[in-house]
Design a protein around this motif. Structure first.
Motif, PDB file in Angstrom:
ATOM      1  N   VAL A   1      -8.216   1.738  -0.175  1.00  0.00           N
ATOM      2  CA  VAL A   1      -7.524   1.535   1.099  1.00  0.00           C
ATOM      3  C   VAL A   1      -8.234   2.347   2.180  1.00  0.00           C
ATOM      4  O   VAL A   1      -8.642   3.494   1.943  1.00  0.00           O
ATOM      5  CB  VAL A   1      -6.045   1.965   1.009  1.00  0.00           C
ATOM      6  CG1 VAL A   1      -5.367   1.851   2.379  1.00  0.00           C
ATOM      7  CG2 VAL A   1      -5.306   1.122  -0.015  1.00  0.00           C
TER       8      VAL A   1
ATOM      9  N   ILE B   1      -7.943   3.241   6.551  1.00  0.00           N
ATOM     10  CA  ILE B   1      -7.082   3.149   7.735  1.00  0.00           C
ATOM     11  C   ILE B   1      -7.907   3.484   8.974  1.00  0.00           C
ATOM     12  O   ILE B   1      -8.575   4.520   9.015  1.00  0.00           O
ATOM     13  CB  ILE B   1      -5.884   4.118   7.645  1.00  0.00           C
ATOM     14  CG1 ILE B   1      -5.105   3.917   6.339  1.00  0.00           C
ATOM     15  CG2 ILE B   1      -4.954   3.923   8.842  1.00  0.00           C
ATOM     16  CD1 ILE B   1      -4.045   4.978   6.100  1.00  0.00           C
TER      17      ILE B   1
ATOM     18  N   THR C   1      -4.853  -1.198   8.801  1.00  0.00           N
ATOM     19  CA  THR C   1      -5.115  -0.816   7.409  1.00  0.00           C
ATOM     20  C   THR C   1      -5.902  -1.923   6.709  1.00  0.00           C
ATOM     21  O   THR C   1      -5.708  -3.113   6.989  1.00  0.00           O
ATOM     22  CB  THR C   1      -3.795  -0.536   6.669  1.00  0.00           C
ATOM     23  OG1 THR C   1      -3.144   0.568   7.296  1.00  0.00           O
ATOM     24  CG2 THR C   1      -4.040  -0.196   5.197  1.00  0.00           C
TER      25      THR C   1
ATOM     26  N   TRP D   1      -4.048   4.862  -0.517  1.00  0.00           N
ATOM     27  CA  TRP D   1      -3.480   4.884   0.837  1.00  0.00           C
ATOM     28  C   TRP D   1      -3.175   6.318   1.267  1.00  0.00           C
ATOM     29  O   TRP D   1      -3.467   6.725   2.397  1.00  0.00           O
ATOM     30  CB  TRP D   1      -2.214   4.034   0.840  1.00  0.00           C
ATOM     31  CG  TRP D   1      -1.452   3.983   2.134  1.00  0.00           C
ATOM     32  CD1 TRP D   1      -1.855   3.418   3.304  1.00  0.00           C
ATOM     33  CD2 TRP D   1      -0.144   4.502   2.376  1.00  0.00           C
ATOM     34  NE1 TRP D   1      -0.874   3.549   4.263  1.00  0.00           N
ATOM     35  CE2 TRP D   1       0.195   4.206   3.722  1.00  0.00           C
ATOM     36  CE3 TRP D   1       0.784   5.174   1.584  1.00  0.00           C
ATOM     37  CZ2 TRP D   1       1.405   4.572   4.291  1.00  0.00           C
ATOM     38  CZ3 TRP D   1       2.006   5.533   2.142  1.00  0.00           C
ATOM     39  CH2 TRP D   1       2.300   5.239   3.479  1.00  0.00           C
TER      40      TRP D   1
ATOM     41  N   VAL E   1       0.812  -1.219   0.000  1.00  0.00           N
ATOM     42  CA  VAL E   1       0.000   0.000   0.000  1.00  0.00           C
ATOM     43  C   VAL E   1       0.843   1.265   0.000  1.00  0.00           C
ATOM     44  O   VAL E   1       0.401   2.318  -0.469  1.00  0.00           O
ATOM     45  CB  VAL E   1      -0.981   0.037   1.197  1.00  0.00           C
ATOM     46  CG1 VAL E   1      -1.963  -1.106   1.116  1.00  0.00           C
ATOM     47  CG2 VAL E   1      -0.258   0.036   2.526  1.00  0.00           C
ATOM     48  N   SER E   2       2.073   1.172   0.516  1.00  0.00           N
ATOM     49  CA  SER E   2       2.918   2.363   0.571  1.00  0.00           C
ATOM     50  C   SER E   2       3.695   2.589  -0.717  1.00  0.00           C
ATOM     51  O   SER E   2       4.295   3.649  -0.903  1.00  0.00           O
ATOM     52  CB  SER E   2       3.892   2.263   1.747  1.00  0.00           C
ATOM     53  OG  SER E   2       4.810   1.196   1.548  1.00  0.00           O
TER      54      SER E   2
END
Length: 530
Positions: free
Chosen positions: A183, A185, A226, A278, A156-157
């Protein structure tokens, strides 16, 4: 207390269960009912009961289909199936879905209460297990679990390429392929810094996510989890994201001392674009953190900002808090400032003075930013002595903080309003115009304002301070009171006039909301009294 929702297409069955059980004398509350699965589904999104009692054979959406959907979207709900068919195939399918109890009609009040007690016992046992600190301490992640979390974080990063992500997905036996992704969180905030409490909250969240279809869930920090939401299109993914967010916030906050904020990113159509979603989710969380609001927000829900000062969250925390405060936040902010004073001991007067001074300075700046002037807040020029007098006692301090907050909120609303104000007003106007339609539902109103049902449900409750069902019921009961006081219509006719096809259910709701039956209300209310 356990909340119970009833679904059956036979009026006589609903009346029997509703009237034969002395709900006020039990630990159960009947929070609503519906004549079919389709209508029930829309209401369940809003009410979120503990227990669902549903018939199997119903028009539009039968009980087993309803149970399947509920187990995927609201897995904490315990389901009791009612059936007039003593067939093994029905019972077998109900068991495979995860239904708790299967009762054959006709059902006596004693049998129903006995069944409810069994289900309540399971709810209590599950809560006890979640509260078992020793079990939580024994949760040890394997090296494979740790590597899997690291991979998902990299995915995701943007630290992992698409090709390596697909290869590792096969190694971890994770189905990552989908047409659309988003995504989300979740950030946890405990009133007391307590690792056990955080673990309890995480355990609940992970359990709900694992029971939901198309959701990948992983711990991404000490206090964050997440989610990667998968679906066939953007609408499906958005609906799943808001449904998941509502579920984990509702279940976690009522079972732990944790508060939850959830940021939801935009939908993307490639694995390689997950970092974009994200980043969106982090922006939404950053906005919620800056405004001090434990809520659910998608990247499109956060208020648009055009002034560079609006995006500089670190510039002046007091100004940021005041800038984004809503009517619903005022009590919380006042209590937080009161808490600071209570902890300051002998220095309370001095601390109150400086706190109030900071608030006044920030408020004056915001008044100008919102197109007003400082005189909109303070008709008379304040002198240091005036501030000192207002800060002299906790009562006068709280009253002045509340007054300033109310004026700031009014000024901002007059200029631009909440980002959702127009949506909420359109929805309420539609409800006011169509509440007499028995078929009006959360889904129909959401479609009217071009929101998905779960997105609309989230926004409506957060911005209005009440759920869609609560507002619709209030609107109908208010009109019913007017009709009872000003016309000679029978109670059953009033029920039809305000959108209820079942006069007995209308009477039940009327008494639940007013404390009086329609007949008692009419007798005790003078003509034109409402």
């Amino acid at each position: 207390m356990y909340s119970v929702f009833l679904v059956d297409d036979e009026v006589v069955v609903r009346e029997g269960i509703r009237n034969s059980i002395p709900w006020d004398e039990t630990e159960y509350t009947l929070v609503g009912e519906a004549p079919d699965g389709e209508m029930a589904l829309a209401i369940l999104k809003d009410i979120k009961p503990d227990i669902l009692i549903t018939d199997i054979r119903m028009p539009f959406l039968d009980g087993l289909a309803l149970a399947r959907i509920v187990k995927k979207t609201q897995p904490w709900i315990k389901i009791i199936i009612l059936s007039g068919h003593d067939e093994f195939s029905y019972a077998q399918e109900a068991i495979s879905i995860g239904v708790e109890e299967y009762l054959l009609k006709p059902v006596s009040s004693g049998s129903m209460l006995e069944c409810l007690h069994k289900v309540a016992g399971r709810l209590d046992e599950e809560k006890k297990q979640r509260n078992d600190a020793e079990n939580l301490k024994r949760r040890v992640m394997s090296s494979n679990d740790i590597m899997k979390e690291k991979w998902l974080c990299d995915l995701v990063s943007g630290a992992a390429s698409t090709s390596s992500a697909m290869e590792q997905a096969r190694e971890f036996d994770v189905d990552i392929v989908s047409q659309v992704y988003a995504v989300a969180i979740a950030e946890l905030c405990c009133e007391k810094t307590n690792s056990t409490e955080l673990e309890r909250a995480k355990s609940i969240i992970e359990s709900l996510a694992s029971a939901s279809e198309g959701i990948l869930c992983f711990s991404s920090g000490v206090d964050t989890i997440t989610f990667i939401i998968k679906g066939k299109d953007g609408d499906t993914v958005e609906e799943s994201a808001y449904s998941l967010a509502q579920g984990i916030k509702y279940e976690t906050e009522r079972n732990t001392n944790s508060l939850i904020s959830v940021g939801i990113g935009s939908s993307v159509n490639r694995i390689g674009l997950l970092p974009q979603s994200w980043s969106n989710a982090k922006s939404a969380l950053k906005y919620l953190s800056a405004t001090g609001r434990n809520m659910i927000a998608g990247v499109n829900d956060i208020h648009p900002v055009t002034d560079s000062a609006h995006t500089d969250f670190g510039a002046d925390p007091v100004a940021v808090r005041l800038r984004h405060a809503t009517k619903q936040d005022i009590d919380c902010i006042v209590e937080q400032y009161s808490g600071i004073l209570n902890e300051s001991g002998a220095r309370q007067g001095t601390i109150a003075y400086y706190l109030l001074y900071d608030i006044i300075v920030a408020a004056r700046k915001l008044a100008l930013e919102f197109g007003g002037s400082h005189r909109d807040l303070f008709p008379e020029d304040l002198q240091p002595g005036d501030v000192s007098a207002l800060a002299d006692s906790p009562e006068s301090f709280r009253a002045e903080v509340r007054r300033i907050l109310e004026r700031i909120v009014a000024l901002r609303t007059a200029r631009e309003g909440s980002g959702h104000d127009s949506v909420i007003q359109r929805a309420k106007r539609y409800i006011q115009e169509h509440f007499a339609d028995p078929d009006i539902s959360l889904n129909t109103v959401a479609a009217e304002v071009n929101y998905s049902p779960n997105h609309f449900s989230t926004v409506f409750s957060q911005e209005s301070g009440e759920t869609f069902i609560e507002y619709l019921t209030w609107t109908r009961i208010t009109r019913a009171k007017q009709l009872l006081a000003s016309t000679s219509l029978r109670s059953s006719e009033v029920a039809y006039e305000v959108g209820y096809n079942d006069p007995h259910y209308f009477s039940f709701l009327f008494k639940k909301n007013t404390g009086k039956s329609p007949r008692e209300f009419r007798t005790e209310t003078p003509p034109g009294g409402e």
